[in-house]
Scaffold this motif. Structure first.
Motif, short mmCIF file in Angstrom:
data_model
loop_
_atom_site.label_atom_id
_atom_site.label_comp_id
_atom_site.label_asym_id
_atom_site.label_seq_id
_atom_site.Cartn_x
_atom_site.Cartn_y
_atom_site.Cartn_z
N SER A 327 0.87 -1.19 0.00
CA SER A 327 0.00 0.00 0.00
C SER A 327 0.90 1.23 0.00
CB SER A 327 -0.91 0.00 1.24
OG SER A 327 -0.15 0.28 2.41
N ASN A 328 0.27 2.40 -0.01
CA ASN A 328 1.03 3.64 0.03
C ASN A 328 1.37 4.09 1.44
OD1 ASN A 328 0.99 3.97 -2.79
ND2 ASN A 328 -1.06 4.90 -2.71
N LYS A 369 -2.33 -4.68 5.26
CA LYS A 369 -3.59 -4.41 4.57
C LYS A 369 -4.50 -3.46 5.35
CE LYS A 369 -3.70 -8.89 2.21
NZ LYS A 369 -4.46 -10.15 2.02
#
Length: 589
Positions: A327-328, A369
């Protein structure tokens, strides 16, 4: 440079001492039922009740449906009907593999599960059976016996290691000898040291270098490595050359992955992290660089999630096995006092952790996540499913979802431990459970406390002396000791009349105060100091390792490191790694 997370393997040449059995225990030690293995819990109580009815001291939990007991200074085993199995001895050890070691007149032997003597007590020392063989020691020499009690090799060796993979190392004068399961000498070697066989190979030492041999004694590699680490499931071993060059060898000795890296770690999740030109990347078991070196730091891939945490430009993030960010989301790398980065994994608990990103706090999961911002000035790590949080004024607790489950109303608080937290509301110290329910509070006369809850006891100080309260806050062991420690494995150190002993949770002195110094119990043993030096006692109060060392560590996986005084080398080298019976061990034995 070797890292703390990668245990080094260094030879420690060891010699023998004579085990001293010094019973100093005078009353029974009741084993904490909370510590019992689940399989033993159901039948332990009746054993203990029977032993008490018969007036026996007992030492649990039962093993092989037999309870170790003591009566009138002698030891034996009692079955579930209260009958004594076999005879009484000066000391007995718990059953392992249908046999138990017994001591009579300072000599050791073995009995079977019926209490019959397989080996009459005649040896100065014995060890447990490994591969159906046990090393024994008599009159300054080692040998081996089988489970029938027969000596399979003469007692002629100055040192002997345990059998592993069907082979054992023994030392005779200046030579190391390789023995098979029949006790026959396979081959002799001019070596400085050896390690036990694992997966059919053994590490050997010469002039501070390491190499490998197989079970026939054939050299697999030249003795050239600074370090050879254990073989893993992929049959590769991490190796280091003198100049800090890291690579991997297979069990044939072939350098499958040449030592060209500045640093490396063992494989995890099918990949190994390696350092090249100051950056970290990941290789597979063929040596192929799957993720190019590009990170300032990297941690191992998690075999379950298939993710790894890496760091670049003072930020952490998750990557997958292709090297792509999950993810970022990024969080901050901490710095030390000199402004240098300090790399460490988040303190995950039940898959959740709290991290800082810039000036904000977040909950993250261990797969990268999930994240959730937290509106607090401070948050601790999770413990027992709760994290302590603060708005800068008051303290409360959140759950793993970030929900405030215990209101922000405390002036001070500590993390949960054993599902109890200590909090201060106004001027009153309290104990609360995970719902915030008050369990008890401190009496105003209490001056200080360690705030550790174990065995339903909390160490407190009142009137300048130490004692214990229970979870309700009631004083259950009077504050009368000059010194006391938290309970550990059902016993606590106390100081009485200038000496240290051990009490149980009822306050009974179960190991008399005869020691000049003492440490808490750890894995069933405690380091104690007498006039002659440091030794190790078990929970019966018997000295299992004689008190003749300058310092002592804690048992871990059945092994403890003891340090001798420089002027008392005797049978020992400066550092000796010893078993619970005081016998020396080879590295990784």
């Amino acid at each position: 440079m070797m890292k703390a997370l990668r245990p080094g393997i260094r030879l420690c040449l060891l010699f023998l001492h004579v085990l001293i059995l010094s019973p100093v225990l005078t009353t029974a030690q009741e084993y904490d039922l909370d510590d019992l293995p689940e399989d033993d819990y159901d039948f332990s109580g009746p054993f203990y009740s029977l032993a008490t009815q018969k007036g026996y001291d007992y030492f649990g939990p039962p093993q092989m449906f037999k309870l170790r007991i003591r009566h009138q200074g002698k030891y034996a085993f009692m079955d579930r009907e209260g009958k004594i199995i076999g005879s009484f001895y000066d000391f007995v050890l718990d059953y392992k593999g249908n046999v138990a070691a017994v001591n009579r007149n300072k000599k050791w032997g073995f009995i079977n599960e019926n209490g019959e003597e397989l080996v009459q007590p005649r040896y100065d020392l014995t060890d447990d059976f490994y591969d159906g063989r046990a090393r024994v020691y008599l009159n300054g020499k080692f040998g081996y016996i089988n489970r029938e009690g027969n000596e399979i090799s003469p007692l002629q060796y100055d040192y002997a290691g345990n059998f592993s993979n069907g082979f054992a190392w023994a030392k005779k004068k200046e030579e190391w000898v390789l023995l098979n399961r029949q006790g026959k000498e396979v081959k002799s070697f001019d070596l400085d040291g050896v390690q036990a066989f694992q997966k059919g190979v053994a590490v050997v030492y010469k002039k501070s270098r390491q190499g490998l041999i197989d079970t026939t004694g054939k050299a697999i590699t030249r003795i050239k490595y600074q370090t050879i680490y254990p073989f893993r499931d992929n049959n590769l071993a991490l190796v280091e050359l003198d100049k800090g060059e890291w690579g991997f060898i297979d069990k044939t000795g072939h350098e499958l992955i040449r030592p060209i890296y500045e640093d490396a770690y063992m494989f995890s999740g099918g990949l190994a992290r390696v350092k090249k030109d100051g950056k970290w990347g990941f290789i597979d078991s063929t040596g192929k660089m799957l993720i190019q070196p590009q990170y300032d730091h990297a941690f191992d891939f998690d075999p379950k999630s298939g993710k790894a945490i890496v760091a670049s430009n003072m930020e952490y993030f998750f990557i997958d096995r292709s090297g792509q960010p999950v993810s970022n989301f990024r969080w901050s790398v901490k710095k030390d006092e000199q402004g240098k980065p300090v790399y460490s994994l988040p303190a995950f608990s039940k898959g959740m952790a709290i991290v800082a990103s810039s000036a904000s706090l977040y909950i993250i999961d261990d797969a990268g996540k999930y994240r959730k911002p937290l509106p607090y000035a401070f948050a601790s790590s999770f413990s027992n499913g709760r994290a302590m949080v603060s708005d800068g004024n008051k303290y409360g607790f959140i759950d793993g979802n970030g929900e405030l489950v215990i209101p922000m109303k405390y002036n001070d608080a500590e993390q949960f431990y054993n599902y109890v937290a200590f909090v201060k509301e106004g001027s009153v110290y309290k104990m609360i459970d995970q719902t915030g329910k008050e369990l008890g509070r401190f009496d105003p006369t209490i001056e200080s406390s360690t705030h550790i809850y174990r065995d339903n006891r909390i160490l407190v100080k009142s009137g300048g002396k130490w004692g214990y309260i229970d979870i309700s806050g009631q004083k259950v062991i009077p504050c009368k000791y000059d010194y006391a420690a938290n309970f550990s494995e059902g016993l606590a150190i106390v100081k009485q009349d200038g000496k240290y002993g051990y009490i149980d949770p009822s306050g009974k002195m179960v190991i008399p105060p005869v020691f000049s110094e003492a440490n808490s119990f750890h894995n069933g043993f405690a380091a104690v100091r007498l006039a002659t030096g440091w030794g190790m006692i078990d929970k019966t109060g018997v000295l299992r390792i004689p008190a003749q060392f300058r310092s002592a560590g804690n048992f871990s996986n059945g092994i403890v490191e003891m340090v001798t005084a420089s002027d008392k080398a005797g049978f020992y080298t400066l550092k000796s790694r010893l078993t619970e019976r005081g016998l020396p061990v080879l590295e990784e034995e």
